[in-house]
Write a protein that holds these residues in place. Structure first.
Motif, PDB file in Angstrom:
ATOM      1  N   GLU A   1      20.503  50.079 -30.147  1.00  0.00           N
ATOM      2  CA  GLU A   1      21.591  49.452 -29.389  1.00  0.00           C
ATOM      3  C   GLU A   1      21.071  48.336 -28.488  1.00  0.00           C
ATOM      4  O   GLU A   1      21.693  47.270 -28.370  1.00  0.00           O
ATOM      5  CB  GLU A   1      22.318  50.507 -28.556  1.00  0.00           C
ATOM      6  CG  GLU A   1      23.541  49.948 -27.846  1.00  0.00           C
ATOM      7  CD  GLU A   1      24.290  51.018 -27.062  1.00  0.00           C
ATOM      8  OE1 GLU A   1      25.310  50.668 -26.430  1.00  0.00           O
ATOM      9  OE2 GLU A   1      23.851  52.190 -27.073  1.00  0.00           O
ATOM     10  N   THR A   2      19.905  48.549 -27.893  1.00  0.00           N
ATOM     11  CA  THR A   2      19.319  47.511 -27.050  1.00  0.00           C
ATOM     12  C   THR A   2      18.950  46.287 -27.877  1.00  0.00           C
ATOM     13  O   THR A   2      19.163  45.139 -27.451  1.00  0.00           O
ATOM     14  CB  THR A   2      18.077  48.046 -26.330  1.00  0.00           C
ATOM     15  OG1 THR A   2      18.408  49.245 -25.629  1.00  0.00           O
ATOM     16  CG2 THR A   2      17.526  47.027 -25.358  1.00  0.00           C
TER      17      THR A   2
ATOM     18  N   THR B   1      21.975  44.304 -28.651  1.00  0.00           N
ATOM     19  CA  THR B   1      22.437  43.590 -27.460  1.00  0.00           C
ATOM     20  C   THR B   1      21.576  42.350 -27.193  1.00  0.00           C
ATOM     21  O   THR B   1      22.085  41.294 -26.796  1.00  0.00           O
ATOM     22  CB  THR B   1      22.409  44.530 -26.248  1.00  0.00           C
ATOM     23  OG1 THR B   1      23.174  45.708 -26.542  1.00  0.00           O
ATOM     24  CG2 THR B   1      23.009  43.854 -25.024  1.00  0.00           C
TER      25      THR B   1
ATOM     26  N   ALA C   1      28.098  38.851 -18.966  1.00  0.00           N
ATOM     27  CA  ALA C   1      28.527  40.230 -19.206  1.00  0.00           C
ATOM     28  C   ALA C   1      27.571  40.942 -20.163  1.00  0.00           C
ATOM     29  O   ALA C   1      27.209  42.117 -19.939  1.00  0.00           O
ATOM     30  CB  ALA C   1      29.949  40.248 -19.759  1.00  0.00           C
ATOM     31  N   THR C   2      27.138  40.257 -21.204  1.00  0.00           N
ATOM     32  CA  THR C   2      26.175  40.849 -22.136  1.00  0.00           C
ATOM     33  C   THR C   2      24.837  41.078 -21.453  1.00  0.00           C
ATOM     34  O   THR C   2      24.157  42.079 -21.707  1.00  0.00           O
ATOM     35  CB  THR C   2      25.999  39.936 -23.355  1.00  0.00           C
ATOM     36  OG1 THR C   2      27.275  39.643 -23.929  1.00  0.00           O
ATOM     37  CG2 THR C   2      25.131  40.598 -24.414  1.00  0.00           C
TER      38      THR C   2
ATOM     39  N   ASP D   1      24.410  41.834 -18.293  1.00  0.00           N
ATOM     40  CA  ASP D   1      24.554  43.043 -17.486  1.00  0.00           C
ATOM     41  C   ASP D   1      24.451  44.301 -18.340  1.00  0.00           C
ATOM     42  O   ASP D   1      23.837  45.300 -17.923  1.00  0.00           O
ATOM     43  CB  ASP D   1      25.891  43.010 -16.749  1.00  0.00           C
ATOM     44  CG  ASP D   1      25.972  41.862 -15.747  1.00  0.00           C
ATOM     45  OD1 ASP D   1      24.908  41.365 -15.323  1.00  0.00           O
ATOM     46  OD2 ASP D   1      27.103  41.453 -15.412  1.00  0.00           O
ATOM     47  N   LYS D   2      25.041  44.261 -19.513  1.00  0.00           N
ATOM     48  CA  LYS D   2      24.930  45.395 -20.424  1.00  0.00           C
ATOM     49  C   LYS D   2      23.490  45.619 -20.847  1.00  0.00           C
ATOM     50  O   LYS D   2      23.007  46.766 -20.903  1.00  0.00           O
ATOM     51  CB  LYS D   2      25.816  45.148 -21.653  1.00  0.00           C
ATOM     52  CG  LYS D   2      25.748  46.253 -22.690  1.00  0.00           C
ATOM     53  CD  LYS D   2      26.611  45.927 -23.896  1.00  0.00           C
ATOM     54  CE  LYS D   2      26.484  47.009 -24.967  1.00  0.00           C
ATOM     55  NZ  LYS D   2      27.303  46.675 -26.170  1.00  0.00           N
ATOM     56  N   LEU D   3      22.773  44.511 -21.154  1.00  0.00           N
ATOM     57  CA  LEU D   3      21.370  44.635 -21.533  1.00  0.00           C
ATOM     58  C   LEU D   3      20.539  45.204 -20.385  1.00  0.00           C
ATOM     59  O   LEU D   3      19.624  46.016 -20.618  1.00  0.00           O
ATOM     60  CB  LEU D   3      20.825  43.265 -21.943  1.00  0.00           C
ATOM     61  CG  LEU D   3      19.333  43.203 -22.282  1.00  0.00           C
ATOM     62  CD1 LEU D   3      19.008  44.090 -23.480  1.00  0.00           C
ATOM     63  CD2 LEU D   3      18.895  41.765 -22.548  1.00  0.00           C
TER      64      LEU D   3
ATOM     65  N   GLN E   1      21.453  47.342 -18.128  1.00  0.00           N
ATOM     66  CA  GLN E   1      21.674  48.780 -18.067  1.00  0.00           C
ATOM     67  C   GLN E   1      20.938  49.501 -19.194  1.00  0.00           C
ATOM     68  O   GLN E   1      20.316  50.552 -18.981  1.00  0.00           O
ATOM     69  CB  GLN E   1      23.179  49.058 -18.139  1.00  0.00           C
ATOM     70  CG  GLN E   1      23.546  50.529 -18.010  1.00  0.00           C
ATOM     71  CD  GLN E   1      23.132  51.121 -16.674  1.00  0.00           C
ATOM     72  OE1 GLN E   1      23.167  50.422 -15.650  1.00  0.00           O
ATOM     73  NE2 GLN E   1      22.758  52.399 -16.656  1.00  0.00           N
ATOM     74  N   LEU E   2      20.979  48.929 -20.396  1.00  0.00           N
ATOM     75  CA  LEU E   2      20.293  49.557 -21.529  1.00  0.00           C
ATOM     76  C   LEU E   2      18.782  49.561 -21.321  1.00  0.00           C
ATOM     77  O   LEU E   2      18.094  50.543 -21.644  1.00  0.00           O
ATOM     78  CB  LEU E   2      20.651  48.825 -22.820  1.00  0.00           C
ATOM     79  CG  LEU E   2      22.108  48.972 -23.283  1.00  0.00           C
ATOM     80  CD1 LEU E   2      22.366  48.058 -24.483  1.00  0.00           C
ATOM     81  CD2 LEU E   2      22.421  50.416 -23.637  1.00  0.00           C
TER      82      LEU E   2
END
Length: 427
Positions: free
Chosen positions: A297-298, A301, A344-345, A347-349, A351-352
């Motif tokens: 998943e990382t 991303t 936004a992507t 920020d998701k990265l 967290q991952l």
């Protein structure tokens, strides 16, 4: 009907060809050389005054600014060479040793009078004048022909405005941005899978090769900046120069950061590849295949984020090279939306990566470096950051211009203050 439909396309190509800077420059150079030769036939005592068209051809450069500076330096070099030749002809005449001294003296004097790239022209003029029997007539003819060529070249650039090379510089900037995007896409695709060290190293070399592209784009931009100086066809030339220059500076910073990102991914690939420490190993064991750089998943991303940043880089280049206000607004809106999505992507990265580091802390430094480098690119592309940079550069350029030409600046300010009164009086 087919011929009728093809006529508009033919006319469009013909009009575009007439406006192409290369075509315009070729026609202007040929016209200036021909006119200089015709005038020199009437004024010069030489039978074939080829120095005049040669000077006009060299003086009519691609920009008016370079034409003015080049014309002055070329006339200076020829006159200097003629004076050196006259001095040698009165003292020693032409011998093998005087020729050597003449060349040395001409090159030294050329450096002293600062004719720059026309230093060899000083020695050439001196040799041509010294090598004839009637030194006075030849010297006079060469000076007259040089002046004719320089005046005709300057007149052609004043009467026929030289081409503006802004579009060509814009195409170079957009081409650099698209090459950056392609490299980001490849790096993202490989970051999502099992990347061998050799492949990651190849991407690092590609990122380093972008420095050569930046040099080429910088040369095109310098030509465009010169074409905007003293050009009557251009309004707000300073603004155009600052916009293009700051845009290239931003892309250059993004290129450097991308090279650092490629270095980080290469180091991460070395850590994930068990055979990286044994480059001489010949056996290929499927069980010893390199581990993925990130969790699935990382990795996806990272691929998505690099793709979005690549799109933003291209949109930034389009914004920089767009001159129409409506198109610029649409380009800025597109860039803002793409940066918002990339943030936004990002920020998701983040967290991952945090979750991945909590599970395995071995490579936390490299994971943190990836996030840091991505943040740097996003910050450089930010529209507010660019606005501040533009204002700072415009203020600096205006301040330097006022310090360099204070009298002209005062005249411009006085004209701006008196223009409302003059317009009311005319009404």
């Amino acid at each position: 009907m087919r011929d009728v439909r093809e006529w508009p396309a033919f006319l469009v190509r013909a009009v575009q060809g007439r406006r192409d800077p290369v075509v315009v420059q070729t026609l202007r150079s040929a016209a200036a050389a021909t006119i200089a030769y015709v005038i020199a036939l009437r004024l010069s005592p030489e039978a074939a005054p080829l120095t005049a068209p040669l000077t006009a051809l060299l003086v009519v450069q691609v920009t008016l600014y370079s034409t003015l500076t080049t014309g002055v330096r070329r006339v200076n070099s020829v006159v200097t060479g003629v004076l050196v030749a006259i001095a040698f002809s009165l003292l020693v005449g032409l011998t093998w040793w005087s020729l050597g001294l003449l060349i040395v003296a001409s090159l030294v004097v050329g450096r002293l009078v600062r004719v720059e790239e026309f230093v060899p022209e000083v020695a050439i003029s001196a040799m041509l004048v010294l090598g004839v029997t009637t030194v006075g007539d030849t010297a006079w003819a060469r000076v007259v022909e040089t002046l004719i060529g320089a005046v005709v070249g300057l007149a052609c650039n004043l009467l026929l405005a030289p081409p503006v090379w802004v579009d060509e510089a814009g195409e170079s900037i957009e081409g650099l941005a698209r090459r950056l995007r392609r490299l980001m896409l490849r790096m993202g695709e490989e970051a999502a899978g099992r990347t061998p060290v050799e492949l990651a190293t190849a991407r690092l070399y590609e990122a380093r090769e972008l420095d050569h592209d930046i040099v080429e784009v910088d040369a095109a931009l310098r030509q465009a900046e010169d074409s905007l100086k003293l050009n009557p066809r251009v309004k707000e030339g300073l603004l155009h120069r600052v916009v293009l220059r700051t845009g290239l500076d931003t892309l250059e910073i993004c290129t450097v950061v991308l090279r650092v990102l490629a270095r980080t991914l290469t180091d991460l690939a070395k850590e994930r590849d068990p055979l990286a420490d044994d480059p001489y190993s010949i056996e290929e064991d499927q069980d010893q295949a390199p581990e993925p750089l990130f969790d699935p998943e990382t990795g996806r991303t990272v691929e998505q984020l690099l793709s979005e940043i690549g799109d933003a880089v291209v949109s930034f280049a389009v914004l920089v090279t767009t001159h129409v206000s409506v198109s610029a607004e649409s380009a800025e809106g597109r860039l803002t939306a793409e940066l918002r999505q990339a943030s936004a992507t990002r920020d998701k990265l983040a967290q991952l990566l945090l979750e991945e580091i909590q599970r395995d802390t071995r490579h936390w430094q490299l994971h943190g470096a990836v996030l840091t480098e991505v943040n740097r690119i996003l910050d450089e592309l930010d529209t507010e950051h660019r606005s501040r940079r533009l204002l700072e550069e415009l203020d600096r350029a205006s301040r330097e211009q006022r310090e360099r030409m204070p009298h002209l600046t005062r005249l411009q300010e006085r004209w701006r203050r008196n223009r409302p009164a003059l317009s009311r009086r005319s009404r």
